[in-house]
Design a protein around this motif. Sequence first.
Motif, PDB file in Angstrom:
ATOM      1  N   SER A  33       0.855  -1.160   0.072  1.00 28.08           N
ATOM      2  CA  SER A  33       0.032   0.112   0.085  1.00 28.08           C
ATOM      3  C   SER A  33       0.663   1.189   0.082  1.00 28.08           C
ATOM      4  N   LEU A  37       2.361   5.434  -2.820  1.00 28.04           N
ATOM      5  CA  LEU A  37       2.329   6.633  -2.175  1.00 28.04           C
ATOM      6  C   LEU A  37       3.788   7.222  -2.041  1.00 28.04           C
ATOM      7  N   THR A 111      -4.239   8.469  -1.030  1.00 32.59           N
ATOM      8  CA  THR A 111      -4.758   8.340  -2.265  1.00 32.59           C
ATOM      9  C   THR A 111      -5.665   9.345  -2.875  1.00 32.59           C
ATOM     10  N   ASP A 114      -4.100  12.913  -3.514  1.00 32.73           N
ATOM     11  CA  ASP A 114      -3.282  12.893  -4.730  1.00 32.73           C
ATOM     12  C   ASP A 114      -4.157  12.865  -5.965  1.00 32.73           C
TER      13      ASP A 114
END
Length: 118
Positions: A33, A37, A111, A114
């Motif tokens: 995960s 990032l 997320t 972003d």
Amino acid sequence: MPPFLSLSLRVQPHPCFRKLFMSTLTKEQRKESLAPLLSSGWSMVTNRDAIIKKYQFQDFNEAFGFMSRVALKADKMDHHPEWFNVYNRVEVTLSTHDCQGLSAKDVELATFCDGVAK
């Protein structure tokens, strides 16, 4: 449907119960995960289980719009960022207080941030 049954379906769990089920990311989850990032500009916070990213926008209006959209999402998630804003810059720090570290909520909100910033 009997009234007692319909009432019980509308009851939301008390926030304390969420803490019982919230856990930090496992080692495998972190690999999977956090990698996207970290490659998109997020970084680990020193001496804390948290991630941070600095965004820069055209002007204050754009920065404030970003913060507003993130605030609406965060409120729906019941997960609120730590952030700092000066004119066209926004610094976002994410960590889940309920589990004292990074959780799936942080990944989801990072997320989203972003996506909104693009």
